[in-house]
Design a protein around this motif. Structure first.
Motif, PDB file in Angstrom:
ATOM      1  N   ALA A 235       5.040   5.642  -1.946  1.00  0.00           N
ATOM      2  CA  ALA A 235       3.862   5.073  -1.287  1.00  0.00           C
ATOM      3  C   ALA A 235       3.162   6.120  -0.437  1.00  0.00           C
ATOM      4  O   ALA A 235       1.925   6.135  -0.340  1.00  0.00           O
ATOM      5  N   GLY A 236       3.928   7.001   0.174  1.00  0.00           N
ATOM      6  CA  GLY A 236       3.325   8.090   0.938  1.00  0.00           C
ATOM      7  C   GLY A 236       2.486   8.997   0.062  1.00  0.00           C
ATOM      8  O   GLY A 236       1.377   9.400   0.438  1.00  0.00           O
ATOM      9  N   ARG A 237       2.989   9.335  -1.119  1.00  0.00           N
ATOM     10  CA  ARG A 237       2.210  10.172  -2.038  1.00  0.00           C
ATOM     11  C   ARG A 237       0.937   9.453  -2.488  1.00  0.00           C
ATOM     12  O   ARG A 237      -0.117  10.071  -2.654  1.00  0.00           O
ATOM     13  N   ASP A 244      -7.226  11.772  -0.006  1.00  0.00           N
ATOM     14  CA  ASP A 244      -7.783  13.004  -0.555  1.00  0.00           C
ATOM     15  C   ASP A 244      -8.874  12.727  -1.594  1.00  0.00           C
ATOM     16  O   ASP A 244      -9.404  13.654  -2.209  1.00  0.00           O
ATOM     17  N   GLY A 245      -9.176  11.445  -1.805  1.00  0.00           N
ATOM     18  CA  GLY A 245     -10.231  11.082  -2.739  1.00  0.00           C
ATOM     19  C   GLY A 245      -9.790  10.986  -4.185  1.00  0.00           C
ATOM     20  O   GLY A 245     -10.616  10.747  -5.072  1.00  0.00           O
ATOM     21  N   ARG A 246      -8.500  11.156  -4.453  1.00  0.00           N
ATOM     22  CA  ARG A 246      -7.988  11.060  -5.825  1.00  0.00           C
ATOM     23  C   ARG A 246      -7.575   9.608  -6.085  1.00  0.00           C
ATOM     24  O   ARG A 246      -6.400   9.267  -6.166  1.00  0.00           O
ATOM     25  N   LEU A 247      -8.591   8.751  -6.200  1.00  0.00           N
ATOM     26  CA  LEU A 247      -8.342   7.313  -6.191  1.00  0.00           C
ATOM     27  C   LEU A 247      -7.663   6.822  -7.464  1.00  0.00           C
ATOM     28  O   LEU A 247      -6.814   5.919  -7.398  1.00  0.00           O
ATOM     29  N   THR A 248      -8.005   7.374  -8.606  1.00  0.00           N
ATOM     30  CA  THR A 248      -7.339   6.959  -9.850  1.00  0.00           C
ATOM     31  C   THR A 248      -5.854   7.270  -9.792  1.00  0.00           C
ATOM     32  O   THR A 248      -5.003   6.437 -10.146  1.00  0.00           O
ATOM     33  N   GLU A 249      -5.529   8.476  -9.330  1.00  0.00           N
ATOM     34  CA  GLU A 249      -4.120   8.852  -9.180  1.00  0.00           C
ATOM     35  C   GLU A 249      -3.430   7.935  -8.168  1.00  0.00           C
ATOM     36  O   GLU A 249      -2.289   7.491  -8.387  1.00  0.00           O
ATOM     37  N   ALA A 250      -4.108   7.650  -7.056  1.00  0.00           N
ATOM     38  CA  ALA A 250      -3.520   6.788  -6.029  1.00  0.00           C
ATOM     39  C   ALA A 250      -3.210   5.404  -6.582  1.00  0.00           C
ATOM     40  O   ALA A 250      -2.133   4.839  -6.321  1.00  0.00           O
ATOM     41  N   ILE A 275     -10.635  -1.352  -3.477  1.00  0.00           N
ATOM     42  CA  ILE A 275     -11.976  -1.557  -2.930  1.00  0.00           C
ATOM     43  C   ILE A 275     -12.689  -0.219  -2.764  1.00  0.00           C
ATOM     44  O   ILE A 275     -13.872  -0.071  -3.093  1.00  0.00           O
ATOM     45  N   LYS A 276     -11.968   0.783  -2.262  1.00  0.00           N
ATOM     46  CA  LYS A 276     -12.544   2.120  -2.085  1.00  0.00           C
ATOM     47  C   LYS A 276     -13.012   2.691  -3.427  1.00  0.00           C
ATOM     48  O   LYS A 276     -14.020   3.405  -3.495  1.00  0.00           O
ATOM     49  N   ALA A 277     -12.300   2.342  -4.501  1.00  0.00           N
ATOM     50  CA  ALA A 277     -12.645   2.838  -5.833  1.00  0.00           C
ATOM     51  C   ALA A 277     -13.714   1.994  -6.518  1.00  0.00           C
ATOM     52  O   ALA A 277     -14.048   2.243  -7.681  1.00  0.00           O
ATOM     53  N   GLY A 278     -14.247   0.998  -5.808  1.00  0.00           N
ATOM     54  CA  GLY A 278     -15.284   0.158  -6.375  1.00  0.00           C
ATOM     55  C   GLY A 278     -14.763  -0.970  -7.241  1.00  0.00           C
ATOM     56  O   GLY A 278     -15.517  -1.559  -8.022  1.00  0.00           O
ATOM     57  N   LEU A 279     -13.486  -1.291  -7.096  1.00  0.00           N
ATOM     58  CA  LEU A 279     -12.874  -2.365  -7.863  1.00  0.00           C
ATOM     59  C   LEU A 279     -12.604  -3.557  -6.963  1.00  0.00           C
ATOM     60  O   LEU A 279     -12.549  -3.432  -5.738  1.00  0.00           O
ATOM     61  N   ALA A 280     -12.383  -4.700  -7.552  1.00  0.00           N
ATOM     62  CA  ALA A 280     -12.059  -5.896  -6.768  1.00  0.00           C
ATOM     63  C   ALA A 280     -10.586  -5.872  -6.392  1.00  0.00           C
ATOM     64  O   ALA A 280      -9.729  -5.467  -7.177  1.00  0.00           O
ATOM     65  N   ALA A 281     -10.305  -6.302  -5.178  1.00  0.00           N
ATOM     66  CA  ALA A 281      -8.918  -6.423  -4.738  1.00  0.00           C
ATOM     67  C   ALA A 281      -8.396  -7.798  -5.133  1.00  0.00           C
ATOM     68  O   ALA A 281      -9.096  -8.798  -5.017  1.00  0.00           O
ATOM     69  N   ASP A 282      -7.156  -7.842  -5.593  1.00  0.00           N
ATOM     70  CA  ASP A 282      -6.504  -9.103  -5.943  1.00  0.00           C
ATOM     71  C   ASP A 282      -5.396  -9.336  -4.917  1.00  0.00           C
ATOM     72  O   ASP A 282      -4.381  -8.646  -4.918  1.00  0.00           O
ATOM     73  N   TRP A 283      -5.606 -10.313  -4.044  1.00  0.00           N
ATOM     74  CA  TRP A 283      -4.653 -10.571  -2.977  1.00  0.00           C
ATOM     75  C   TRP A 283      -3.662 -11.679  -3.330  1.00  0.00           C
ATOM     76  O   TRP A 283      -2.924 -12.147  -2.468  1.00  0.00           O
TER      77      TRP A 283
END
Length: 401
Positions: A235-237, A244-250, A275-283
């Motif tokens: 989770a830290g990675r 760092d903006g590498r949202l797909t990797e995250a 959400i940061k990547a422009g996708l919907a969050a599923d809670w």
């Protein structure tokens, strides 16, 4: 709170509870192998059902399993084992310490402090009891008492568990250098893959909250080298990649994280990254975990106050935050109440709690950001500056671990 636990649903995003397994009293001397073959604790208890310390240790193991697996059903198992231990000898310090650990895992910190105090009265030399007392007092907002308990633990049994608690105490006072030093002591003392993974992960957390993403990622990677299954380091990675903006990797990493350990903290981090990547969050899974935790007797108004303030209903956030603060008036609860009041349009009422959350010098980037926003809303100069690497769109990544 650092989870031994810690964190819990355990944390989990607010529990500073540590496991007592590493610091509990050593087991009774084991007879020679010729006397009986190697056996599990459960097998021993079938053979010796009156072994109250064995029942207590089994209960403690179940509390630890709840933390490791994220499965709150282990709390019911722990409760049963510890109830048996208490019927056999309610005054034994190991039994009392186990009951205190269970109460802390369920966020019943006043009860945990009372039981840990009883354990210390029964055995002043119990490092485990002092450790649980330190965790509980931290959660109750009594930092001087927590410091005394940590110092007792350091004197009785210096090691990973004691050094980690001392590190967190220093961090809450804003002494990041000393916090790092104590974690380095813990790392130097670590002798098992689990302890190495644990200490390296928290060295990564310190670096992450100071905005040093490269150092954080290096520690998380080394944590996983020590124990590849250690989910907090994964989770830290993911957090480093997100910041760092590498949202797909995250998001790929978070998918692995929540499949392994679907704790509320990780589910919220995953949702915010989506959400940061422009996708919907599923809670939906988060809400399911919330129901499971409540059914297991875990009270975690802190997590839900933070979640509702950022992603839901500010009025509901205020209710959760007030409930948490009434039970556990610690720095995290003060910050949660401040932010909930601010999001509900009450910055003046929020300021007092924001000031409390930063009064010790604690330099958590999310807490500092919250106070700055509240002061800005009141037309006052912010007394807390921004932290390098902090992203207000990803608040869960800066929440205390």
């Amino acid at each position: 709170m650092r989870p031994l636990l810690p964190a819990v649903g355990l944390v989990l995003a607010g529990a500073l509870v540590f496991t007592v397994l590493a610091v509990s009293a050593p087991p009774d001397p084991v007879p020679a192998a010729a006397e009986w073959p190697a056996e599990t604790l459960q097998q021993r208890l079938k053979r010796l059902p009156g072994d109250y310390r064995g029942w207590a240790r089994l209960g403690i193991q179940y509390v630890e399993q709840a933390r490791v697996t994220g499965d709150p059903s282990y709390y019911a198992k722990a409760e049963g084992a510890l109830a048996t231990a208490a019927r056999l000898d309610p005054r034994d310090d190991t039994v009392l310490t186990g009951r205190a650990a269970l109460a802390a895992g369920r966020h019943e910190f006043a009860t945990a402090a009372e039981l840990a105090g009883q354990a210390i009265n029964a055995n002043p030399y119990s490092a485990a009891a002092h450790g649980v007392l330190a965790d509980a007092r931290t959660q109750l907002g009594d930092l001087p008492a927590a410091d005394r308990a940590v110092n007792e633990m350091l004197a009785l049994r210096p090691g990973v568990a004691a050094f980690a608690r001392a590190s967190y105490a220093a961090e809450l006072r804003g002494d990041q250098d000393r916090a790092r030093t104590f974690l380095e002591y813990a790392h130097d003392d670590a002798s098992t893959p689990a302890d190495l993974a644990y200490t390296r992960h928290y060295l990564g957390e310190l670096a992450l909250h100071q905005g040093d993403l490269d150092t954080a990622d290096r520690w998380y990677t080394q944590s996983l080298e020590a124990q590849p299954a250690y989910t907090p380091a994964l989770a830290g990675r993911a957090a480093v990649a997100a910041l760092d903006g590498r949202l797909t990797e995250a998001l790929t990493l978070y998918e692995s994280v929540v499949q392994r350990l679907p704790l509320p903290q990780y589910l919220i981090e995953q949702g915010e990254t989506r959400i940061k990547a422009g996708l919907a969050a599923d809670w939906s899974l988060l809400r399911a975990q919330r129901r499971l935790l409540e059914e297991a007797g875990v009270r975690d108004d802190l997590t839900w106050a933070e979640f509702e303030a950022d992603h839901g209903d500010p009025a509901r956030a205020v209710r959760h935050a007030r409930a948490e603060y009434a039970r556990n008036p610690n720095l995290m609860a003060a910050d949660a109440l401040a932010w909930a009041l601010y999001k509900a349009g009450r910055p003046k009422a929020a300021l007092r709690h924001a000031e409390q959350a930063t009064a010790t010098g604690w330099r958590n980037p999310l807490v500092r950001h919250h106070r700055a926003e509240i002061e800005r809303a009141l037309g006052r100069p912010a007394r807390t500056g921004p932290t390098p690497g902090f992203d207000p769109d990803l608040p869960a990544l800066a929440r205390p671990s």
